[in-house]
Design an enzyme around this catalytic site. Sequence first.
Site, PDB file in Angstrom:
ATOM      1  N   LYS A 111       0.813  -1.218   0.000  1.00  0.00           N
ATOM      2  CA  LYS A 111       0.000   0.000   0.000  1.00  0.00           C
ATOM      3  C   LYS A 111       0.845   1.266   0.000  1.00  0.00           C
ATOM      4  CE  LYS A 111      -4.065  -2.056   2.182  1.00  0.00           C
ATOM      5  NZ  LYS A 111      -5.013  -2.026   3.327  1.00  0.00           N
ATOM      6  N   LYS A 192      -6.405 -11.332  -5.860  1.00  0.00           N
ATOM      7  CA  LYS A 192      -7.612 -11.547  -5.080  1.00  0.00           C
ATOM      8  C   LYS A 192      -8.721 -10.606  -5.542  1.00  0.00           C
ATOM      9  CE  LYS A 192      -9.214 -11.347  -0.255  1.00  0.00           C
ATOM     10  NZ  LYS A 192      -8.805 -11.013   1.130  1.00  0.00           N
ATOM     11  N   LYS A 195     -12.604  -5.188  -3.456  1.00  0.00           N
ATOM     12  CA  LYS A 195     -13.481  -4.030  -3.638  1.00  0.00           C
ATOM     13  C   LYS A 195     -12.700  -2.755  -3.918  1.00  0.00           C
ATOM     14  CE  LYS A 195     -13.925  -3.277   1.425  1.00  0.00           C
ATOM     15  NZ  LYS A 195     -12.989  -4.318   1.858  1.00  0.00           N
TER      16      LYS A 195
END
Length: 329
Positions: A111, A192, A195
Site C-alpha cells: 500500500k 484476489k 473491492k
Amino acid sequence: MKTVLSGIQPSGQLTLGNYIGAMKNFVKLQEDHQCYFMVVDLHAITVPQEPAQLREQSEAVAALFIAAGINPEKSNVFLQSHVPQHAELGWLMTTLTNMGELERMTQFKDKAAGKDSVGAGLFVYPSLMAADILIYNADLVPVGEDQKQHLELTRDLAGRFNHRYGDYFTVPEPYIPEVGARIMSLDDASKKMSKSNPNAGSYIAMLDEPKVIRKKISRATTDSGSEVRYDPAGKPEISNLMGIYSQCSGLSLQEVQDRFEGQMYGTFKKELAEAVVATLEPIQQRYHDIRESGEIGRILAQSAERAREAAEVTLTAVKERMGFLPQLR
C-alpha cells in the site's frame, strides 16, 4: 464455546469474494462459537475517507452482515469505533510491537509502494488489529492468506505479553476454510477479488443488479482452449470461476466439471451468472428490508454494549498487569 473474532473494512462495496470467503463461514461459525463480527471503521481511516461515505458504508456493511445470515441474537455485530477499548488496547499493543515487525508487513509495503507520503496509522495498524483479536481473547480468527502475517504478529504479541506480565492472553489460531477462502479477480486470477480494485469489472459487488452480474461474468477472463476443467496451475481463470460456481450452487468441483464436460465456456458462464444471481438476490432483498426498517441502529447499539462489557474486563486486567493505577469510581 470457543470465541471467534473477525472484521471487514467499510471501504468500497463488499464483493462476492467477501461473501464466499468470509460471510458464509461467519454464518456457520455462529452456530457453535461465541462470535464477534466487526465493521472495522478505525482501520478504514488509515487511508483518507470521505466522512459521509464512511458513515454510509459502515451501515451498509453491518446490514450486509445481517442480510447474509448472521443472527444478532447469536452473534455480536458492531462498529469497531463503538467499542473504545479497541483503540486503548491498540495503543498498549503498539508499545509492545517492534519497528522491524511492522516494517516486514507485506500489506504495508504494497500500500505504501510509489507514495511520497504514508500515514503512520497505516504503519502501526497491525498492532490495533492484534488488539481487536486479543480484547476478546479470541480462540479462532477467520483470515485470508493475505492476513496470516498480521495474525502471526498477534500471536507473537500475545506470547510477549504473557511472558512479560504473566499468562493472560489466549494465543489465537487461524481459521482458513479449505474451499472458498480466496476468490480471485474476474480479470486476473493471480489477484484476489477486491473491492478496492479500480476496475469494477474485476469483481462482483454483493449489491450488483442481476444484469450487471451477467455482464461482468460474460466478460470474465478465461484461459485458452474451451474445456471446463479444474486445474488451478494450468487453467487458473476457469478454475477460479468453477470455484465460484461450486460455492454458489453447492456442487463439488468434480460435479461442476462433470456437469460441463464437452461444453464451451459460453454455456458455463451463462449458468454461472444465474447461480450467482440466485445466491445474491435473496441477500439483496433482506439488505434493503433492513436498511428501510432502520433496525440496524438498534442491532449495532445492543451488540456494541455487549462487546464493551467483554472488552472492558480484558482491558482492566491488562492495565493492572502492566502497572497502571486503577481509576477510583
